[in-house]
Every structure is written in structure tokens, then in C-alpha cells.
Design an enzyme around this catalytic site. Structure first.
Site, PDB file in Angstrom:
ATOM      1  CE  LYS A  10      -0.058   2.122   3.425  1.00 57.48           C
ATOM      2  NZ  LYS A  10       0.079   2.708   4.757  1.00 57.48           N
ATOM      3  CG  ASP A 138      -2.159   0.498   7.146  1.00 61.43           C
ATOM      4  OD1 ASP A 138      -2.948   1.460   7.207  1.00 61.43           O
ATOM      5  OD2 ASP A 138      -0.920   0.623   7.152  1.00 61.43           O
TER       6      ASP A 138
HETATM    7  P1  ATP Z   1       2.597   0.202   8.071  1.00 59.11           P
HETATM    8  O1  ATP Z   1       2.794   0.876   6.762  1.00 59.11           O
HETATM    9  O2  ATP Z   1       1.272  -0.549   8.195  1.00 59.11           O
HETATM   10  O3  ATP Z   1       2.904   1.046   9.266  1.00 59.11           O
HETATM   11  P2  ATP Z   1       5.095  -1.048   7.674  1.00 59.11           P
HETATM   12  O4  ATP Z   1       5.104  -1.412   6.214  1.00 59.11           O
HETATM   13  O5  ATP Z   1       5.811   0.184   8.055  1.00 59.11           O
HETATM   14  O6  ATP Z   1       3.603  -1.007   8.160  1.00 59.11           O
HETATM   15  P3  ATP Z   1       5.657  -3.791   8.317  1.00 59.11           P
HETATM   16  O7  ATP Z   1       6.442  -4.238   7.121  1.00 59.11           O
HETATM   17  O8  ATP Z   1       4.253  -4.257   8.423  1.00 59.11           O
HETATM   18  O9  ATP Z   1       5.709  -2.206   8.489  1.00 59.11           O
HETATM   19  O10 ATP Z   1       6.516  -4.226   9.597  1.00 59.11           O
HETATM   20  C1  ATP Z   1       6.282  -3.671  10.877  1.00 59.11           C
HETATM   21  C2  ATP Z   1       6.709  -4.648  11.951  1.00 59.11           C
HETATM   22  O11 ATP Z   1       5.877  -5.808  11.918  1.00 59.11           O
HETATM   23  C3  ATP Z   1       8.137  -5.145  11.799  1.00 59.11           C
HETATM   24  O12 ATP Z   1       8.768  -4.947  13.040  1.00 59.11           O
HETATM   25  C4  ATP Z   1       8.006  -6.641  11.496  1.00 59.11           C
HETATM   26  O13 ATP Z   1       8.999  -7.404  12.113  1.00 59.11           O
HETATM   27  C5  ATP Z   1       6.656  -7.003  12.052  1.00 59.11           C
HETATM   28  N1  ATP Z   1       5.945  -8.048  11.263  1.00 59.11           N
HETATM   29  C6  ATP Z   1       5.182  -9.016  11.755  1.00 59.11           C
HETATM   30  N2  ATP Z   1       4.682  -9.788  10.773  1.00 59.11           N
HETATM   31  C7  ATP Z   1       5.148  -9.302   9.622  1.00 59.11           C
HETATM   32  C8  ATP Z   1       4.975  -9.687   8.262  1.00 59.11           C
HETATM   33  N3  ATP Z   1       4.232 -10.730   7.886  1.00 59.11           N
HETATM   34  N4  ATP Z   1       5.586  -8.931   7.314  1.00 59.11           N
HETATM   35  C9  ATP Z   1       6.315  -7.846   7.678  1.00 59.11           C
HETATM   36  N5  ATP Z   1       6.510  -7.458   8.953  1.00 59.11           N
HETATM   37  C10 ATP Z   1       5.937  -8.177   9.932  1.00 59.11           C
END
Ligand code: ATP
Length: 285
Positions: A10, A138
Site C-alpha cells: 500500500k 491498515d
Molecule cells: P505500516 O505501513 O502498516 O505502518 P510497515 O510497512 O511500516 O507497516 P511492516 O512491514 O508491516 O511495516 O513491519 C512492521 C513490523 O511488523 C516489523 O517490526 C516486522 O517485524 C513485524 N511483522 C510481523 N509480521 C510481519 C509480516 N508478515 N511482514 C512484515 N513485517 C511483519
């Protein structure tokens, strides 16, 4: 039996963070947009004497019960009252972790959708969205996909139908930003001052008309994340210098660019890769 689904990343084409509410959350106005950069989520589901979950991933994410896909699986089976099966989850990660691209949320959403369809759509969509909201703000968007206007804490969703597709480049410099920290930084910078609201209406009109969206992109987090993350501000600068329109994605630190001209996008990709960014080309989905 094995089932599989692409879990799309996203980006926020518009993200206006309003004042902090008495309950500690912020009201947001956001246009979320799914892009073709994706993880692949595969589930192997079998009958078993008791509920068992396992997870394997090729990425740098937890492989135990704290993984969002695992949590989604557990929440679904519990809610649907299914306790006689074994689910093996396999995640092929391509979405940079903690990059502001909803990587974990989209894996959770894909897990919910796959399980629901596997078990004959036992949960109606509103229940699936509610279950998703309990896992992360999200997740409901990731279940719906496409383009959506999000209001409130991000839980009030209105789908938008764009007339065209847009071309993007996403650059990730390897750092990670916690969303909670980004909100704290924004609160600190604002120091209690009421915010002038910015509205996404011109962007939504442009999307519906299939018109260029460049001049309507907006993200409140840029004012605090770009100054404190040199790799994000450098990516921003490089994308702008080579003819794209850059914007921080979510709370960062990934930065995306919108490009009208695909040869320009190829050229920008090479420039960013020379500076060691992980760069993904993607389109609206
Ligand atoms: P958002 O944009 O929703 O804030 P993000 O893209 O910044 O999310 P994610 O990639 O979802 O962040 O990762 C955030 C945290 O979630 C990390 O610390 C990661 O270790 C943990 N996590 C748990 N499950 C997953 C997964 N399936 N994929 C990625 N990260 C995960």
C-alpha cells in the site's frame, strides 16, 4: 490443500494527520492505493486433531505467533470456531519490512481472505473487516485493495474507482521507522498547535478523471521524517531531480515517485540503485 494469493503493498497518495484526539489516536484523512509490489502468501490447510499453525518466510520477519499472518490465522480460526485443522503459512517477502508499505498488514489480510474462501466464505465481509481492524489499522484496506479514502482512525473506508493506472517507483534505503514514533515526532513538532485541515478532494477528482495526480500528493509526516532520515530525503531529491513526483509513503522511510514517462522511471531506478537503494517498479492494481 494448498491455496495462494498475492498480498499487495500500500502507498498513501494523500495522508493528512489531524489533531490528537482525547483517546490518544489521531484523526486522519488518507487516500490509500494498492500497487503491484507484492508478497506471496501460501497456505497449506489439512484436517488435524487440534488447531496447529506454523510459518516459514524468506524475509527478515518473525516466524512465530507475533507474525501478523500467524495472528490473522489464529484470529480467523478462533472467530470462525474452527479447531480441527493444521495451517502451514509460507511468506515470500518482496515488500521491504517496516517501510511504510503495510507489508505485515497485507500478509495478514491475504491470510484472512484465503482462509475465508477456503472455508466457504463463513464470514461475511463486514466481519472479516472487523477481524482485520483488530489486527492493525491498515488490514481492512488491504482486504479491500484498490483505492480507498480512509477517515477517522483509518477505519472508515470509502472505495474510489480511478479511471486510469499510474506508474510508480518505490525506493527504500534500508532504515525502518516505527509508526508510533512518527506520530510522537509529529506531536512534538506541532507542540499542541491546532492544524489547518488539508483535503484530498482535488486528488480524488483527478483519480476519477484519470488525470495526473502529481500536484495533489500530500503527506503530513514529510515535515518530521525527511529531516531526520537523510536516506529518505535523498531519495526524494533524486526522484524530483529526474522528473518524477516524490512522496514519503505512510510514516516512511520508503519514498515513492509517480512517473508519466516510463523511460524516465527506468533511468531514475538506475540512479537510485547506484546509491544502494532497494528500488521497486510497480503500477496501480
Ligand atoms: P505500516 O505501513 O502498516 O505502518 P510497515 O510497512 O511500516 O507497516 P511492516 O512491514 O508491516 O511495516 O513491519 C512492521 C513490523 O511488523 C516489523 O517490526 C516486522 O517485524 C513485524 N511483522 C510481523 N509480521 C510481519 C509480516 N508478515 N511482514 C512484515 N513485517 C511483519
Amino acid at each position: 490443500m494448498k491455496v495462494s494469493r498475492e498480498a499487495y503493498a500500500k502507498i498513501n497518495l494523500f495522508l493528512s494527520v489531524g489533531d490528537k484526539r482525547p483517546d490518544g489516536f489521531h484523526d486522519i484523512l488518507s487516500v490509500m492505493h494498492a500497487v503491484s509490489l507484492s508478497d506471496t502468501v501460501t497456505l497449506e490447510v489439512e484436517k488435524a486433531p487440534e488447531r496447529t499453525i506454523s510459518l516459514k518466510s524468506d524475509g527478515d520477519v518473525p516466524t512465530g505467533p507475533s507474525n501478523l499472518a500467524w495472528r490473522a490465522c489464529e484470529a480467523f480460526l478462533r472467530y470462525a470456531g474452527i479447531d480441527d485443522c493444521k495451517v502451514d503459512i509460507r511468506l515470500e517477502k518482496r515488500i521491504p519490512v517496516a517501510g511504510g508499505l503495510a507489508g505485515g498488514s497485507t500478509d495478514a489480510a491475504a491470510t484472512l481472505v484465503l482462509l475465508n474462501s477456503f472455508f466457504g466464505d463463513v464470514l461475511p465481509l463486514p466481519d472479516l473487516l472487523n477481524l482485520g481492524a483488530g489486527l492493525g489499522s491498515d488490514v481492512p484496506f488491504c482486504i479491500l485493495g484498490g483505492t480507498v479514502l480512509a477517515r477517522g482512525r483509518g477505519e472508515k473506508l470509502t472505495p474510489i474507482t480511478p479511471a486510469g493506472k499510474y506508474h510508480f517507483l518505490i525506493a527504500n534505503g534500508g532504515a525502518s521507522v516505527s509508526t508510533a514514533e512518527a506520530y510522537r515526532a509529529l506531536d512534538g513538532a506541532r507542540d499542541g498547535e491546532a492544524q489547518t485541515e488539508v483535503f484530498p478532494d482535488p486528488l480524488i477528482r483527478a483519480l476519477k478523471d484519470g488525470a495526473p495526480i502529481d500536484e495533489y500528493l500530500f503527506n503530513s509526516f514529510e515535515e518530521v521524517i525527511l529531516p531526520s532520515h537523510p536516506e529518505a530525503s535523498r531519495a526524494h531529491e533524486l526522484i524530483r531531480a529526474s522528473g518524477g513526483t516524490p512522496l514519503l509513503s505512510g510514516s516512511g522511510p520508503s519514498v515513492f515517485g509517480v512517473f508519466d514517462d516510463l523511460s524516465n522511471r527506468d533511468r531514475t531506478k538506475k540512479i537510485l540503485e547506484k546509491e544502494n537503494y532497494l528500488v521497486c517498479e510497480c503500477e496501480s492494481v
